[in-house]
Design a protein around this motif. Structure first.
Motif, PDB file in Angstrom:
ATOM      1  N   GLY A  34      18.881  -6.086 -10.786  1.00 15.46           N
ATOM      2  CA  GLY A  34      19.990  -5.219 -10.402  1.00 15.46           C
ATOM      3  C   GLY A  34      19.537  -3.939  -9.748  1.00 15.46           C
ATOM      4  N   ALA A  35      20.454  -2.967  -9.737  1.00 14.88           N
ATOM      5  CA  ALA A  35      20.181  -1.742  -8.996  1.00 14.88           C
ATOM      6  C   ALA A  35      20.574  -0.521  -9.813  1.00 14.88           C
ATOM      7  N   ASN A  36      19.785   0.520  -9.706  1.00 20.00           N
ATOM      8  CA  ASN A  36      20.189   1.838 -10.194  1.00 20.00           C
ATOM      9  C   ASN A  36      19.686   2.870  -9.200  1.00 20.00           C
ATOM     10  N   LEU A  37      19.635   4.125  -9.586  1.00 17.25           N
ATOM     11  CA  LEU A  37      19.268   5.148  -8.605  1.00 17.25           C
ATOM     12  C   LEU A  37      17.776   5.133  -8.272  1.00 17.25           C
ATOM     13  N   PHE A  38      16.976   4.406  -9.059  1.00 17.83           N
ATOM     14  CA  PHE A  38      15.523   4.457  -8.865  1.00 17.83           C
ATOM     15  C   PHE A  38      14.911   3.145  -8.426  1.00 17.83           C
TER      16      PHE A  38
END
Lengths: 239, 130
Positions: A159-163
């Protein structure tokens, strides 16, 4: 020149004071100006998206992802490749809630309190449904796929996050969160304001006042939110 | 002229069935345009022309939302221009940012994609220079 008939047709007379040269009330005019500034905010965010995406055009080792491969889920249809379907549903929900809002405004012109209440409730339900859809969309994006992506050093990213971002450059996720988040926050504020106006309508505040202009003002805001979504939909999911 | 506009404004707001018909017409237009969007997405393969098509369709949708739903079509001309003209600055910003995006893309390729993806390695490369 001297008689009143020529004075009203003289455009200069409109600016002489004593009446609105725009033939709208102060509140509505200020709402328009607020929406103009808000339109600038969203334009800047979307143009930043365009700029950063454009600047990745020639990058091949970690390319900008196609929305086809990121946003292709639909609730209860696990594992199926369904690009654009869920976000189209969200678009329909928002357009429908925009229609019920403008019907509430129209009912307000006729001083039909019952109809204003009915359409405001429908608008609020539409807004809440949209927010629910967005929460689901974000969850899918943050949780990511089961396979994930294996980085050069062997770690697997889900998945994706800010980092970190499974799908492509980190900037893609950052921009997704800021643009849809800022829009989602507008929808959320819109729902809250709609609820306040609904309560005031039910209490007969506008009936006593003699006009339903407050419904028109929140209507302007609500349609603006729909308008922004048209462009978010275009730039994020179609292009 | 202005008196005529004022009566026109009243006519538009005060005939309920007329306004309701207009609202539903706009709804169907928006719905069909969105369906056309979805259709084009699956029919055509990604290209710059498909993107232009989507942007044009988006602007048409914006025209109907602002014009009918937000009642802009029936407002005074001065109000319309006060809102629409400042938006032309956005076109200027888009132009600048497309040029800048091209430049950044070129710079990334010259650096061998190292600028964003591996800042640590780039730092080492810089160390050689000193």
């Amino acid at each position: 020149m001297a008689n009143s008939a020529t004075l009203t047709t003289d455009p200069r007379a409109q600016w002489g004071g004593g009446k609105s040269p725009f033939s709208v009330s102060y509140g509505k005019l200020m709402m328009w100006i607020f929406l103009l500034s808000d339109a600038f905010s969203f334009s800047t965010l979307l143009i930043s998206y365009g700029f950063i995406r454009h600047s990745f055009a020639g990058v091949t080792d970690n390319p900008w992802p196609s929305p086809d491969h990121v946003f292709n889920h639909f609730p209860f249809l696990h594992g199926m490749h369904l690009p654009l379907m869920f976000v189209s549903l969200m678009t329909f929900i928002l357009i429908a809630s925009s229609v019920t809002m403008v019907l509430a405004v129209e009912a307000g012109h006729r001083m039909a309190k019952g109809e204003v209440v009915k359409y405001m409730i429908m608008t609020i339900i539409g807004g809440a449904a949209f927010l629910g859809c967005q929460a689901w969309e974000w969850t899918q994006f943050i949780v990511g796929s089961e396979a994930g992506k294996t980085l050069a050093d062997g770690t697997v990213v889900h998945g994706a996050n800010l980092f970190q971002n499974e799908y492509g450059p980190v900037a893609f996720a950052d921009l997704f969160f800021i643009v849809t988040g800022f829009h989602g926050f507008h929808v959320f504020s819109g729902v809250v304001i709609n609820i306040i106006i609904l309560i005031q309508t039910m209490n007969g505040v506008f009936e006593k006042r003699g006009h339903y202009e407050m419904v028109e003002k929140v209507g302007l805001y609500w349609h603006f939110v729909d308008l922004v979504w048209v462009f978010v939909f275009t730039f994020y999911y179609l292009i | 002229m202005s008196a005529h506009e004022a009566t026109e404004h009243l006519e538009h707001t005060e005939s309920p069935s007329d306004m309701k018909a207009k609202i539903w017409k706009t709804f169907w237009i928006l719905l069909v345009l969105t369906l056309v969007d979805i259709g084009f997405y699956f029919i055509f393969s990604p290209s710059i022309y498909r993107n232009y098509l989507f942007i044009v369709l988006g602007l048409v949708k914006a025209y109907f939302i602002v014009g009918i739903f937000m009642h802009m079509k029936f407002e005074r001309k001065f109000l319309v221009w006060m809102i629409v003209l400042p938006m032309s600055f956005v076109i200027y910003l888009i132009t600048l940012m497309v040029i800048e995006g091209n430049y950044t893309d070129n710079a990334r390729n010259v650096e061998g994609n190292q600028v964003i993806h591996a800042p640590a390695e780039q730092h080492q490369d810089g160390g050689h220079g000193h």
